[in-house]
Scaffold this active site. Structure first.
Site, PDB file in Angstrom:
ATOM      1  CB  THR A 114      -1.127  -0.393   0.651  1.00  0.00           C
ATOM      2  OG1 THR A 114      -2.100  -0.904   0.858  1.00  0.00           O
ATOM      3  CG2 THR A 114      -2.360   1.208   1.312  1.00  0.00           C
ATOM      4  CE1 TYR A 200      -0.286  -9.443   2.773  1.00  0.00           C
ATOM      5  CE2 TYR A 200       1.742  -7.910   2.083  1.00  0.00           C
ATOM      6  CZ  TYR A 200       0.184  -8.338   2.120  1.00  0.00           C
ATOM      7  OH  TYR A 200      -0.529  -7.496   1.270  1.00  0.00           O
ATOM      8  CE  LYS A 229      -1.830  -7.388   4.986  1.00  0.00           C
ATOM      9  NZ  LYS A 229      -1.255  -5.780   4.331  1.00  0.00           N
ATOM     10  CB  ILE A 268      -2.350  -6.060   8.463  1.00  0.00           C
ATOM     11  CG1 ILE A 268      -1.480  -6.318   9.539  1.00  0.00           C
ATOM     12  CG2 ILE A 268      -1.403  -4.472   7.918  1.00  0.00           C
ATOM     13  CD1 ILE A 268      -0.190  -6.799   9.368  1.00  0.00           C
TER      14      ILE A 268
END
Length: 372
Positions: A114, A200, A229, A268
């Site tokens: 992001t 992740y 995540k 998240i």
């Protein structure tokens, strides 16, 4: 005697690499110079095993324990805003982080997908982590995305990230040039000794799932694994939590149910860039299906194109960042921008960050930067 001659004489007479037997060319015993061959003997350094200690520090100043990271409920994958020439707009960035802190966000991911870490040089990346820690490290947890598909780069970036003070690291599995499960474990074992780490798992981007067996293997051999995540779904979340693995949902549209029905610690989030207060309410104030349903149109809109295209467009429309895009990202279409204005009105402008009126913006208002 000239200086150059003195230097050359000293070089020839010194015990330099030229006189080291390891670097000499060894010729067979032959007087026939026309048939001479050369055989290179490997230097001793080349056969020394690859043995490296982790470059880490155990000083307690500003250090964060793995348990502290595990307790975080709402972590924002923070946007990186730009100046018109494509460099970081630190003033706008600072304002974004301030708004996250004011609305009760627990932590930020710096330089994640992001935040467009994939479009940064490592110098930019580590600088932004250091800047965030220096300015906000006592008010919010700073998690640096120092993962890479290159183990060498992941090690180097993680060493630097912890050296400048980040509280934890975010690590992805090697993508594109994928490895075996054994290689995946080895990759993560190289970075886990340095400090608290969130792994992740996003197969939609990496092209490879991280199965629970890999996470469990790592958890059994380190105290630095804060959690995962997880973007695979609720069933996977439950698999992890049954093994006492902390999980943050990586999908905003699933995070409410993941938190309250499937054992996830929190999320998240991308949407919390825009509505941090509402996302905090969703994670802290108990099950709230009505609020979740109210936010789903916004979340669906945010991901109508690959993230962070929607978020970058929305923040520009809210007037909190300049409408500058680093290519290959480009803004959403005019029709989608009109749709966002209507979504803001439906949810309530007061629930979004910033204090300017939401605008549609013209196509010509956006600046696309290829070199920066």
């Amino acid at each position: 005697m000239s200086l150059a001659y003195q230097q050359m004489s000293a070089f020839k007479s010194s015990n330099s690499f030229a006189n080291d037997s390891a670097f000499r060319f060894v010729r067979p015993n032959s007087t026939n110079t026309r048939n001479r061959t050369a055989r290179w003997v490997s230097p001793k350094a080349a056969v020394i095993p690859n043995f490296h200690l982790p470059m880490r520090s155990f000083e307690v100043k500003n250090r964060t324990s793995t348990d502290e990271i595990k307790s975080l409920r709402l972590i924002t994958a923070i946007k990186t805003p730009y100046l018109p020439d494509g460099r970081f707009d630190l003033e706008a960035y600072d304002a974004l982080v301030h708004m996250q802190i004011e609305d009760g966000v627990d932590g930020v991911i710096v330089g994640g997908t992001t935040g467009e870490g994939q479009l940064m040089s490592w110098d930019e990346h580590i600088m932004l982590i250091g800047h965030t820690i220096n300015c906000f490290g006592t008010s919010i947890k700073v998690i640096g995305n120092t993962g890479s598909n290159s183990t060498r780069e992941a090690i180097h970036a993680t060493e630097q990230g912890f050296a400048v003070g980040m509280h934890a690291a975010l690590h992805i599995n090697p993508y594109y040039g994928k490895t075996s499960l054994e290689g995946m474990v080895s990759h993560f074992k190289c970075v886990l000794p340095m400090g608290p780490t969130i792994i992740y798992n996003v197969p939609g981007r990496t092209g490879q799932d991280i199965p629970p067996s890999v996470i469990q293997s790592l958890a059994e051999n380190t105290t630095n694994l804060a959690g995962v995540k997880e973007c695979v779904g609720h069933e996977r979340t439950e698999q992890h939590t049954k093994n006492d693995i902390t999980v943050w949902s990586g999908n905003d549209d699933e995070c409410h149910d993941a938190r309250w029905d499937h054992g996830a610690t929190g999320v998240i989030s991308v949407a919390s860039n825009l509505v941090p207060g509402l996302m905090r309410e969703l994670m802290f104030e108990g099950k709230n299906s009505a609020l979740n349903a109210k936010l789903l149109p916004l979340i669906k809109w945010l991901f109508c194109e690959p993230n962070p295209i929607g978020l970058n467009t929305a923040l520009a429309q809210l007037g909190v960042v300049r409408p500058v895009f680093r290519l290959p990202y480009v803004p959403l279409s005019l029709a989608k921008r009109v749709e966002f204005v209507n979504i803001v009105k439906e949810i309530g402008r007061e629930n979004f960050i910033g204090d300017k009126e939401v605008e549609v913006l013209d196509d010509d208002d956006f600046i696309l930067v290829g070199r920066y």
